[in-house]
Design a protein around this motif. Structure first.
Motif, PDB file in Angstrom:
ATOM      1  N   GLY A   1     -14.089  10.985  -2.310  1.00  0.00           N
ATOM      2  CA  GLY A   1     -12.705  10.668  -2.621  1.00  0.00           C
ATOM      3  C   GLY A   1     -12.586   9.990  -3.960  1.00  0.00           C
ATOM      4  O   GLY A   1     -13.570   9.471  -4.502  1.00  0.00           O
ATOM      5  N   HIS A   2     -11.366   9.995  -4.515  1.00  0.00           N
ATOM      6  CA  HIS A   2     -11.098   9.367  -5.803  1.00  0.00           C
ATOM      7  C   HIS A   2      -9.787   8.599  -5.720  1.00  0.00           C
ATOM      8  O   HIS A   2      -8.842   9.030  -5.067  1.00  0.00           O
ATOM      9  N   TRP A   3      -9.777   7.468  -6.421  1.00  0.00           N
ATOM     10  CA  TRP A   3      -8.571   6.649  -6.506  1.00  0.00           C
ATOM     11  C   TRP A   3      -8.353   6.270  -7.960  1.00  0.00           C
ATOM     12  O   TRP A   3      -9.287   5.812  -8.633  1.00  0.00           O
ATOM     13  N   VAL A   4      -7.144   6.486  -8.447  1.00  0.00           N
ATOM     14  CA  VAL A   4      -6.741   6.030  -9.765  1.00  0.00           C
ATOM     15  C   VAL A   4      -5.566   5.104  -9.544  1.00  0.00           C
ATOM     16  O   VAL A   4      -4.533   5.507  -9.037  1.00  0.00           O
ATOM     17  N   GLY A   5      -5.741   3.855  -9.860  1.00  0.00           N
ATOM     18  CA  GLY A   5      -4.682   2.857  -9.750  1.00  0.00           C
ATOM     19  C   GLY A   5      -4.795   1.912 -10.917  1.00  0.00           C
ATOM     20  O   GLY A   5      -3.830   1.541 -11.563  1.00  0.00           O
ATOM     21  N   ASP A   6      -6.000   1.542 -11.237  1.00  0.00           N
ATOM     22  CA  ASP A   6      -6.361   0.753 -12.400  1.00  0.00           C
ATOM     23  C   ASP A   6      -6.246   1.684 -13.619  1.00  0.00           C
ATOM     24  O   ASP A   6      -6.877   2.739 -13.639  1.00  0.00           O
ATOM     25  N   PRO A   7      -5.437   1.363 -14.634  1.00  0.00           N
ATOM     26  CA  PRO A   7      -5.228   2.297 -15.746  1.00  0.00           C
ATOM     27  C   PRO A   7      -6.466   2.535 -16.611  1.00  0.00           C
ATOM     28  O   PRO A   7      -6.452   3.409 -17.459  1.00  0.00           O
TER      29      PRO A   7
ATOM     30  N   LEU B   1      -4.642   9.025  -4.958  1.00  0.00           N
ATOM     31  CA  LEU B   1      -5.657   8.779  -3.948  1.00  0.00           C
ATOM     32  C   LEU B   1      -5.815  10.057  -3.141  1.00  0.00           C
ATOM     33  O   LEU B   1      -4.840  10.551  -2.566  1.00  0.00           O
ATOM     34  N   ALA B   2      -7.036  10.617  -3.115  1.00  0.00           N
ATOM     35  CA  ALA B   2      -7.257  11.856  -2.369  1.00  0.00           C
ATOM     36  C   ALA B   2      -8.732  12.036  -2.062  1.00  0.00           C
ATOM     37  O   ALA B   2      -9.591  11.453  -2.729  1.00  0.00           O
ATOM     38  N   PHE B   3      -8.991  12.848  -1.053  1.00  0.00           N
ATOM     39  CA  PHE B   3     -10.360  13.211  -0.677  1.00  0.00           C
ATOM     40  C   PHE B   3     -10.589  14.686  -0.952  1.00  0.00           C
ATOM     41  O   PHE B   3      -9.693  15.498  -0.800  1.00  0.00           O
ATOM     42  N   GLN B   4     -11.814  14.992  -1.349  1.00  0.00           N
ATOM     43  CA  GLN B   4     -12.267  16.373  -1.519  1.00  0.00           C
ATOM     44  C   GLN B   4     -13.258  16.628  -0.394  1.00  0.00           C
ATOM     45  O   GLN B   4     -14.450  16.467  -0.571  1.00  0.00           O
ATOM     46  N   GLY B   5     -12.794  16.943   0.754  1.00  0.00           N
ATOM     47  CA  GLY B   5     -13.659  17.086   1.914  1.00  0.00           C
ATOM     48  C   GLY B   5     -13.704  15.795   2.704  1.00  0.00           C
ATOM     49  O   GLY B   5     -12.848  14.918   2.546  1.00  0.00           O
ATOM     50  N   SER B   6     -14.708  15.648   3.530  1.00  0.00           N
ATOM     51  CA  SER B   6     -14.752  14.513   4.449  1.00  0.00           C
ATOM     52  C   SER B   6     -15.494  13.293   3.911  1.00  0.00           C
ATOM     53  O   SER B   6     -15.542  12.281   4.597  1.00  0.00           O
TER      54      SER B   6
ATOM     55  N   TYR C   1       0.845  -1.190   0.000  1.00  0.00           N
ATOM     56  CA  TYR C   1       0.000   0.000   0.000  1.00  0.00           C
ATOM     57  C   TYR C   1       0.882   1.240   0.000  1.00  0.00           C
ATOM     58  O   TYR C   1       1.388   1.649   1.027  1.00  0.00           O
ATOM     59  N   GLY C   2       1.056   1.823  -1.154  1.00  0.00           N
ATOM     60  CA  GLY C   2       1.930   2.977  -1.277  1.00  0.00           C
ATOM     61  C   GLY C   2       1.196   4.298  -1.216  1.00  0.00           C
ATOM     62  O   GLY C   2       1.822   5.342  -1.196  1.00  0.00           O
ATOM     63  N   LEU C   3      -0.143   4.250  -1.200  1.00  0.00           N
ATOM     64  CA  LEU C   3      -0.939   5.474  -1.172  1.00  0.00           C
ATOM     65  C   LEU C   3      -1.819   5.479   0.067  1.00  0.00           C
ATOM     66  O   LEU C   3      -2.431   4.456   0.396  1.00  0.00           O
ATOM     67  N   ILE C   4      -1.873   6.613   0.757  1.00  0.00           N
ATOM     68  CA  ILE C   4      -2.745   6.762   1.916  1.00  0.00           C
ATOM     69  C   ILE C   4      -3.409   8.136   1.837  1.00  0.00           C
ATOM     70  O   ILE C   4      -2.786   9.109   1.405  1.00  0.00           O
ATOM     71  N   ALA C   5      -4.688   8.172   2.202  1.00  0.00           N
ATOM     72  CA  ALA C   5      -5.422   9.441   2.221  1.00  0.00           C
ATOM     73  C   ALA C   5      -6.352   9.440   3.423  1.00  0.00           C
ATOM     74  O   ALA C   5      -6.796   8.388   3.886  1.00  0.00           O
ATOM     75  N   ALA C   6      -6.645  10.645   3.898  1.00  0.00           N
ATOM     76  CA  ALA C   6      -7.526  10.801   5.056  1.00  0.00           C
ATOM     77  C   ALA C   6      -8.724  11.664   4.676  1.00  0.00           C
ATOM     78  O   ALA C   6      -8.556  12.780   4.181  1.00  0.00           O
ATOM     79  N   ALA C   7      -9.923  11.119   4.899  1.00  0.00           N
ATOM     80  CA  ALA C   7     -11.142  11.912   4.727  1.00  0.00           C
ATOM     81  C   ALA C   7     -11.298  12.838   5.932  1.00  0.00           C
ATOM     82  O   ALA C   7     -11.762  13.965   5.813  1.00  0.00           O
TER      83      ALA C   7
ATOM     84  N   ALA D   1      -9.725   2.992 -15.239  1.00  0.00           N
ATOM     85  CA  ALA D   1     -10.888   3.468 -14.492  1.00  0.00           C
ATOM     86  C   ALA D   1     -10.497   4.451 -13.395  1.00  0.00           C
ATOM     87  O   ALA D   1      -9.352   4.504 -12.964  1.00  0.00           O
ATOM     88  N   ILE D   2     -11.487   5.191 -12.960  1.00  0.00           N
ATOM     89  CA  ILE D   2     -11.404   6.029 -11.769  1.00  0.00           C
ATOM     90  C   ILE D   2     -12.413   5.469 -10.777  1.00  0.00           C
ATOM     91  O   ILE D   2     -13.560   5.195 -11.124  1.00  0.00           O
ATOM     92  N   TRP D   3     -11.983   5.268  -9.559  1.00  0.00           N
ATOM     93  CA  TRP D   3     -12.849   4.777  -8.498  1.00  0.00           C
ATOM     94  C   TRP D   3     -13.250   5.962  -7.629  1.00  0.00           C
ATOM     95  O   TRP D   3     -12.413   6.820  -7.340  1.00  0.00           O
ATOM     96  N   SER D   4     -14.503   6.007  -7.205  1.00  0.00           N
ATOM     97  CA  SER D   4     -14.987   7.116  -6.390  1.00  0.00           C
ATOM     98  C   SER D   4     -15.743   6.611  -5.177  1.00  0.00           C
ATOM     99  O   SER D   4     -16.365   5.553  -5.228  1.00  0.00           O
ATOM    100  N   THR D   5     -15.686   7.387  -4.105  1.00  0.00           N
ATOM    101  CA  THR D   5     -16.430   7.096  -2.887  1.00  0.00           C
ATOM    102  C   THR D   5     -17.165   8.361  -2.462  1.00  0.00           C
ATOM    103  O   THR D   5     -16.686   9.473  -2.711  1.00  0.00           O
ATOM    104  N   THR D   6     -18.314   8.191  -1.849  1.00  0.00           N
ATOM    105  CA  THR D   6     -19.057   9.327  -1.300  1.00  0.00           C
ATOM    106  C   THR D   6     -19.347   9.117   0.182  1.00  0.00           C
ATOM    107  O   THR D   6     -20.123   9.849   0.778  1.00  0.00           O
ATOM    108  N   ASP D   7     -18.736   8.070   0.770  1.00  0.00           N
ATOM    109  CA  ASP D   7     -18.971   7.767   2.183  1.00  0.00           C
ATOM    110  C   ASP D   7     -17.659   7.572   2.948  1.00  0.00           C
ATOM    111  O   ASP D   7     -17.506   6.643   3.711  1.00  0.00           O
ATOM    112  N   SER D   8     -16.719   8.452   2.693  1.00  0.00           N
ATOM    113  CA  SER D   8     -15.425   8.474   3.403  1.00  0.00           C
ATOM    114  C   SER D   8     -14.582   7.224   3.176  1.00  0.00           C
ATOM    115  O   SER D   8     -13.751   6.881   4.003  1.00  0.00           O
ATOM    116  N   GLY D   9     -14.802   6.525   2.061  1.00  0.00           N
ATOM    117  CA  GLY D   9     -13.960   5.385   1.709  1.00  0.00           C
ATOM    118  C   GLY D   9     -14.507   4.027   2.052  1.00  0.00           C
ATOM    119  O   GLY D   9     -13.871   3.018   1.772  1.00  0.00           O
TER     120      GLY D   9
END
Length: 114
Positions: free
Chosen positions: A89-95, A81-86, A23-29, A97-105
């Motif tokens: 969030g968005h994660w790009v790792g898979d070349p 990997l980053a959050f826009q507020g609490s 796990y090379g990426l970490i983000a905090a909501a 697709a973009i993965w998104s969350t709306t519930d803090s991950g």
């Protein structure tokens, strides 16, 4: 470590799952909701992308994404990997697709790139 008072005090360190390279990426909501995603991957062959989330400041982790894919030689090895507020969030790792969350991950939705 995390802080609930703008950095005046910090929690005790909690170990990150894996071998430190997985796990090379970490983000905090926020100070409680943390997400771990894989470091950028290159190579050729099958791979399972795994994203972990914590809702207690990193004391406990659960699987939020386990997505099997085929890594292609020559595909870009990049990650984001980053959050826009609490919550959002968005994660790009898979070349592809973009993965998104709306519930803090806690849950993620895969959106294919055009």
């Amino acid at each position: 470590v995390s802080s609930t008072d703008s950095g005046t005090r910090w929690s005790r360190p909690h170990p990150v799952p894996g071998d430190g390279l997985t796990y090379g990426l970490i983000a905090a909501a926020d100070c409680s909701h943390l997400v771990l995603a894989p470091a950028p991957i290159s190579g050729d062959g099958p791979y399972t992308y795994r994203v972990l989330s914590s809702s207690d400041g990193g004391r406990h982790w659960r699987s939020a994404v386990a997505y099997p894919a085929q890594i292609e030689a020559g595909a870009p090895a990049a990650g984001y990997l980053a959050f826009q507020g609490s919550a959002v969030g968005h994660w790009v790792g898979d070349p592809r697709a973009i993965w998104s969350t709306t519930d803090s991950g806690a849950h993620w939705v895969r959106q294919l790139l055009p």
